[in-house]
Design a protein around this motif. Structure first.
Motif, short mmCIF file in Angstrom:
data_model
loop_
_atom_site.label_atom_id
_atom_site.label_comp_id
_atom_site.label_asym_id
_atom_site.label_seq_id
_atom_site.Cartn_x
_atom_site.Cartn_y
_atom_site.Cartn_z
N ASP A 35 -16.03 29.48 -50.37
CA ASP A 35 -17.36 30.91 -50.83
C ASP A 35 -16.14 31.76 -51.70
O ASP A 35 -16.89 32.20 -52.98
N GLY A 36 -15.20 32.74 -51.44
CA GLY A 36 -14.64 33.41 -51.60
C GLY A 36 -14.19 33.25 -53.61
O GLY A 36 -14.11 33.48 -54.33
N ALA A 37 -13.71 31.97 -53.56
CA ALA A 37 -12.74 31.28 -54.78
C ALA A 37 -13.71 31.11 -55.78
O ALA A 37 -13.67 31.31 -56.52
N ALA A 41 -14.67 33.03 -59.22
CA ALA A 41 -14.72 32.35 -60.45
C ALA A 41 -15.37 32.66 -61.41
O ALA A 41 -15.89 32.86 -62.82
N VAL A 42 -16.57 32.77 -61.29
CA VAL A 42 -18.10 33.33 -61.72
C VAL A 42 -18.26 34.98 -61.79
O VAL A 42 -19.94 35.89 -61.91
#
Length: 72
Positions: A35-37, A41-42
């Protein structure tokens, strides 16, 4: 049918290598923070101003569209 003597062990060995690669990726923590990545990204954060390169050009020289220094 003689080709099966070569294809069956080849398929089993490739499957075993894939399983080993997957188990290695689990052990090394490749799937710990999915979830962190995705949120990075957004994220609505711009680049750091300290990392943006600045080019200082003397007033008598300009950089035109082609990127070469000349009088425009």
């Amino acid at each position: 049918m003689e080709v099966l003597i070569y294809l069956v062990p080849l398929a089993l060995s490739l499957g075993f290598l894939g399983l080993l690669g997957f188990l290695w990726s689990l052990k090394s923590g490749q799937y710990d923070d999915l979830d962190g990545a995705a949120w990075r990204a957004v994220a609505d954060e711009g680049p750091d101003e300290s990392t943006v390169p600045v080019q200082i050009v003397p007033t008598d020289q300009r950089i035109c569209g082609s990127g070469r220094r000349r009088e425009c």
